[in-house]
Motif scaffolding. Sequence first.
Motif, PDB file in Angstrom:
ATOM      1  N   GLU A  33       0.852  -1.193   0.000  1.00 42.55           N
ATOM      2  CA  GLU A  33       0.000   0.000   0.000  1.00 42.55           C
ATOM      3  C   GLU A  33       0.885   1.239   0.000  1.00 42.55           C
ATOM      4  OE1 GLU A  33      -2.123  -0.677   3.621  1.00 42.55           O
ATOM      5  OE2 GLU A  33      -3.405  -2.211   2.713  1.00 42.55           O
ATOM      6  N   THR A  35       1.801   4.480   1.151  1.00 40.96           N
ATOM      7  CA  THR A  35       1.477   5.267   2.333  1.00 40.96           C
ATOM      8  C   THR A  35       1.963   6.700   2.194  1.00 40.96           C
ATOM      9  OG1 THR A  35       1.634   3.252   3.636  1.00 40.96           O
ATOM     10  CG2 THR A  35       1.669   5.317   4.853  1.00 40.96           C
ATOM     11  N   SER A  50       3.479   0.277   2.781  1.00 45.48           N
ATOM     12  CA  SER A  50       3.112  -0.579   3.909  1.00 45.48           C
ATOM     13  C   SER A  50       2.630  -1.929   3.411  1.00 45.48           C
ATOM     14  CB  SER A  50       2.013   0.094   4.731  1.00 45.48           C
ATOM     15  OG  SER A  50       2.469   1.337   5.226  1.00 45.48           O
ATOM     16  N   TRP A  51       3.020  -2.992   4.128  1.00 47.66           N
ATOM     17  CA  TRP A  51       2.537  -4.330   3.846  1.00 47.66           C
ATOM     18  C   TRP A  51       1.248  -4.512   4.641  1.00 47.66           C
ATOM     19  CZ3 TRP A  51       2.771  -7.346   0.052  1.00 47.66           C
ATOM     20  CH2 TRP A  51       2.467  -8.699   0.149  1.00 47.66           C
ATOM     21  N   PRO A  52       0.167  -4.967   4.025  1.00 50.31           N
ATOM     22  CA  PRO A  52      -1.114  -5.048   4.731  1.00 50.31           C
ATOM     23  C   PRO A  52      -1.059  -5.812   6.059  1.00 50.31           C
ATOM     24  CG  PRO A  52      -1.451  -5.393   2.397  1.00 50.31           C
ATOM     25  CD  PRO A  52       0.038  -5.351   2.620  1.00 50.31           C
ATOM     26  N   THR A  83       3.212 -13.814   3.892  1.00 51.75           N
ATOM     27  CA  THR A  83       1.863 -13.720   3.349  1.00 51.75           C
ATOM     28  C   THR A  83       1.251 -15.105   3.267  1.00 51.75           C
ATOM     29  OG1 THR A  83       0.519 -12.977   1.473  1.00 51.75           O
ATOM     30  CG2 THR A  83       2.710 -13.852   0.965  1.00 51.75           C
TER      31      THR A  83
END
Length: 136
Positions: A33, A35, A50-52, A83
């Motif tokens: 994402e 940011t 950002s990693w969710p 993930t």
Amino acid sequence: MTDSTPPPQVWHTVRARDARALIRFLVDVIGFEETAVYGDGDVVHHAQLSWPAGGGIMLGSVRDNPDDQWPIPPGTGGAYVVTDDIDAIFERAKAAGAQIVTEPHHTDYGSYDFALRDAEGNRWSFGTYRGEPRKA
């Protein structure tokens, strides 16, 4: 730290020759994402993706400055991203033409992994392994 600021974490950092293209790949194909991105034109001074599931990456354009305080050559980074969505990320990366280093496979330590190199040459490994519990 405010209530909306995440707790301390480890963030991977890289420099890129084409930081804006690397950002597009990591956001549009991989699923990070966007940011924050600060820069002028093609130059990115600082970006936070950002990693969710938590954590993320910080990156910027390579600097041609002998006084650079963060002299990381493009293409020398490597990161492991946790993930549960290995197959979907693999299919998106493959469809986008990413250089696949290892196809999805099960490891002897119980993870399901694959790896790729981005256009800058950085190695990205994706896996389900979340690490071992911390010692008390």
